[in-house]
Design a protein around this motif. Structure first.
Motif, PDB file in Angstrom:
ATOM      1  N   UNK A 247       0.611  -1.067  -0.149  1.00 27.94           N
ATOM      2  CA  UNK A 247      -0.004   0.234  -0.143  1.00 27.94           C
ATOM      3  C   UNK A 247       1.333   1.194  -0.129  1.00 27.94           C
ATOM      4  N   UNK A 248       2.439   1.580   0.516  1.00 33.49           N
ATOM      5  CA  UNK A 248       2.726   2.555   0.756  1.00 33.49           C
ATOM      6  C   UNK A 248       3.682   2.594  -0.695  1.00 33.49           C
ATOM      7  N   UNK A 249       4.120   1.411  -1.228  1.00 33.34           N
ATOM      8  CA  UNK A 249       4.348   1.965  -2.314  1.00 33.34           C
ATOM      9  C   UNK A 249       3.281   2.670  -3.356  1.00 33.34           C
ATOM     10  N   UNK A 250       2.102   1.576  -3.538  1.00 32.51           N
ATOM     11  CA  UNK A 250       1.303   2.487  -4.481  1.00 32.51           C
ATOM     12  C   UNK A 250       0.679   3.604  -3.987  1.00 32.51           C
ATOM     13  N   UNK A 251       1.003   3.802  -2.955  1.00 30.58           N
ATOM     14  CA  UNK A 251       1.118   5.303  -2.677  1.00 30.58           C
ATOM     15  C   UNK A 251       1.185   6.698  -2.746  1.00 30.58           C
ATOM     16  N   UNK A 252       2.992   5.676  -2.992  1.00 29.55           N
ATOM     17  CA  UNK A 252       4.185   7.017  -3.233  1.00 29.55           C
ATOM     18  C   UNK A 252       4.064   6.906  -4.836  1.00 29.55           C
ATOM     19  N   UNK A 253       3.762   5.977  -5.499  1.00 29.78           N
ATOM     20  CA  UNK A 253       3.953   6.361  -6.992  1.00 29.78           C
ATOM     21  C   UNK A 253       2.563   7.195  -7.400  1.00 29.78           C
ATOM     22  N   UNK A 254       1.369   7.695  -6.575  1.00 30.97           N
ATOM     23  CA  UNK A 254       0.508   8.246  -7.014  1.00 30.97           C
ATOM     24  C   UNK A 254       0.486   9.436  -5.773  1.00 30.97           C
ATOM     25  N   UNK A 255       1.615   9.977  -5.390  1.00 33.58           N
ATOM     26  CA  UNK A 255       1.578  10.771  -4.248  1.00 33.58           C
ATOM     27  C   UNK A 255       1.330  12.397  -5.248  1.00 33.58           C
ATOM     28  N   UNK A 256       1.286  12.414  -5.741  1.00 35.20           N
ATOM     29  CA  UNK A 256       0.859  13.836  -6.464  1.00 35.20           C
ATOM     30  C   UNK A 256      -0.406  13.550  -7.605  1.00 35.20           C
ATOM     31  N   UNK A 257      -1.341  12.504  -6.935  1.00 37.56           N
ATOM     32  CA  UNK A 257      -2.606  12.333  -7.480  1.00 37.56           C
ATOM     33  C   UNK A 257      -4.048  12.022  -6.671  1.00 37.56           C
ATOM     34  N   UNK A 258      -4.584  12.901  -6.351  1.00 40.99           N
ATOM     35  CA  UNK A 258      -5.881  12.325  -4.972  1.00 40.99           C
ATOM     36  C   UNK A 258      -5.601  10.725  -5.800  1.00 40.99           C
ATOM     37  N   UNK A 259      -6.269   9.831  -4.962  1.00 44.57           N
ATOM     38  CA  UNK A 259      -6.431   8.219  -5.332  1.00 44.57           C
ATOM     39  C   UNK A 259      -6.643   8.005  -4.062  1.00 44.57           C
ATOM     40  N   UNK A 260      -7.213   6.479  -4.272  1.00 46.39           N
ATOM     41  CA  UNK A 260      -7.383   5.842  -2.781  1.00 46.39           C
ATOM     42  C   UNK A 260      -6.711   4.189  -3.632  1.00 46.39           C
ATOM     43  N   UNK A 261      -6.766   3.867  -2.160  1.00 47.12           N
ATOM     44  CA  UNK A 261      -5.695   2.369  -2.666  1.00 47.12           C
ATOM     45  C   UNK A 261      -6.755   1.491  -1.228  1.00 47.12           C
ATOM     46  N   UNK A 262      -6.093   0.130  -1.331  1.00 51.98           N
ATOM     47  CA  UNK A 262      -6.771  -1.410  -0.649  1.00 51.98           C
ATOM     48  C   UNK A 262      -6.252  -1.473  -1.120  1.00 51.98           C
ATOM     49  N   UNK A 263      -5.546  -1.815   0.515  1.00 51.66           N
ATOM     50  CA  UNK A 263      -4.763  -3.204   0.238  1.00 51.66           C
ATOM     51  C   UNK A 263      -5.137  -4.420   0.815  1.00 51.66           C
ATOM     52  N   UNK A 264      -5.719  -5.722   0.192  1.00 53.39           N
ATOM     53  CA  UNK A 264      -6.039  -7.284   0.793  1.00 53.39           C
ATOM     54  C   UNK A 264      -5.232  -7.807   1.097  1.00 53.39           C
ATOM     55  N   UNK A 265      -4.958  -9.032   1.664  1.00 51.83           N
ATOM     56  CA  UNK A 265      -4.559 -10.149   1.504  1.00 51.83           C
ATOM     57  C   UNK A 265      -4.452 -10.932   2.889  1.00 51.83           C
ATOM     58  N   UNK A 266      -3.692 -11.517   3.393  1.00 49.24           N
ATOM     59  CA  UNK A 266      -3.391 -12.378   5.129  1.00 49.24           C
ATOM     60  C   UNK A 266      -3.714 -11.517   6.086  1.00 49.24           C
ATOM     61  N   UNK A 267      -4.936 -11.036   7.138  1.00 47.27           N
ATOM     62  CA  UNK A 267      -5.177 -10.812   8.460  1.00 47.27           C
ATOM     63  C   UNK A 267      -3.801 -10.647   8.974  1.00 47.27           C
TER      64      UNK A 267
END
Length: 300
Positions: A247-267
């Motif tokens: 999620x952090x890497x995806x957020x950094x990739x889109x840091x200059x844009x309004x965006x939403x990220x949902x991380x799904x995986x093992x709890x």
């Protein structure tokens, strides 16, 4: 059915015959699979016994001599238990090698939580310079293993799984591959390794672009941006390890844009009933039904 681990032993056995620079270091796990190779190359197939810190230390020592070590055991014993040795004997010493894990997050539930490592990729994220491959099929595992063995002095982690997609995908490039393209304002679901089939089933009939990643580090920021013309539509990361690892890497990739990220995986919650891999997958919401419910709720 052949597993990724079966393919690993066959491929690396061949590579030992081809490349005198390669060495394999084991800690009992898969030792039987390398018995023939050990008879041909007794100086380059080393079984240290159930001593995982030593496994990594020996690998680091071999790398210091100019060899290309391939280290193998269960993920919990390869990354988590000897993490200090991974950090120092490879990173601090500035040498490379290939770590090849088995069992992953919940591949062998009968082994209990001691044999599960959902946090392995997140842990390696605290270190610099690691390439991480997460194949989704034995054919992909072979391609990525061959690439890792020939990767000079790079540090590479190959995360094998007992779980597999029905068909392999090309994994020649370093980034994400478009599996299904949605409309111009479609959200993007990034499926990692053996979870691709579940993501494709979960998004069938939905306006969602599906990307596939078998190489997750370095993170393909450019590929994500190119597939997401409307960042506000959202990104869903579906990973076979700890939820939110990328999620952090995806957020950094889109840091200059309004965006939403949902991380799904093992709890993070430990599931204390052994069960089956399929039951663990469903309990973490990573089966097709669980994914569809959460992706639909997020994307609206």
């Amino acid at each position: 059915m052949e597993t990724m681990r079966d393919r690993f032993t066959a491929v690396v056995t061949d590579l030992l015959d081809e490349d005198p620079r390669l060495a394999v270091v084991l800690a009992e796990i898969s030792a039987d699979g390398f018995a023939a190779a050990g008879r041909r190359h007794p100086d380059r197939v080393i079984n240290v016994g159930i001593r995982e810190q030593l496994l990594v230390g020996v690998g680091g020592g071999l790398a210091l001599t100019g060899m290309r070590p391939i280290l193998h055991t269960f993920a919990s014993f390869l990354v988590e238990r000897p993490f200090e040795q991974v950090k120092l004997d490879f990173g601090h010493q500035g040498v490379g090698g290939v770590l090849v894990s088995a069992a992953g997050s919940y591949d062998w539930p009968a082994g209990g939580f001691t044999h599960m490592a959902p946090g392995d990729v997140a842990l390696l994220d605290t270190l610099d310079g690691w390439t991480v491959h997460v194949p989704g099929h034995p054919d992909e595992a072979e391609s990525l293993l061959r690439r890792a063995a020939a990767a000079g002095d790079d540090r590479v982690y190959v995360r094998l799984s007992e779980r597999s997609n029905a068909a392999p995908r090309p994994v020649d490039g370093p980034g994400m591959r478009v599996e299904r393209r949605g409309g111009p304002r479609a959200p993007v679901a990034v499926a990692v390794g053996p979870l691709l089939d579940n993501v494709l089933a979960a998004t069938r009939g939905l306006d969602v672009t599906v990307l596939y990643a078998a190489t997750v580090r370095p993170f393909d920021a450019a590929g994500l941006r190119a597939a997401l013309p409307a960042p506000e539509a959202g990104v869903v990361l579906v990973e076979p390890y700890l939820a939110g690892t990328s999620a952090g890497a995806a957020g950094q990739a889109l840091a200059d844009l309004p965006h939403r990220v949902l991380g799904l995986g093992v709890g993070r919650r430990e599931l204390r009933r052994y069960g089956t891999p399929q039951e663990h997958e469903a309990a973490h919401g990573l089966d097709a039904a669980g994914l569809r419910e959460r992706i639909t709720a997020f994307t609206g």
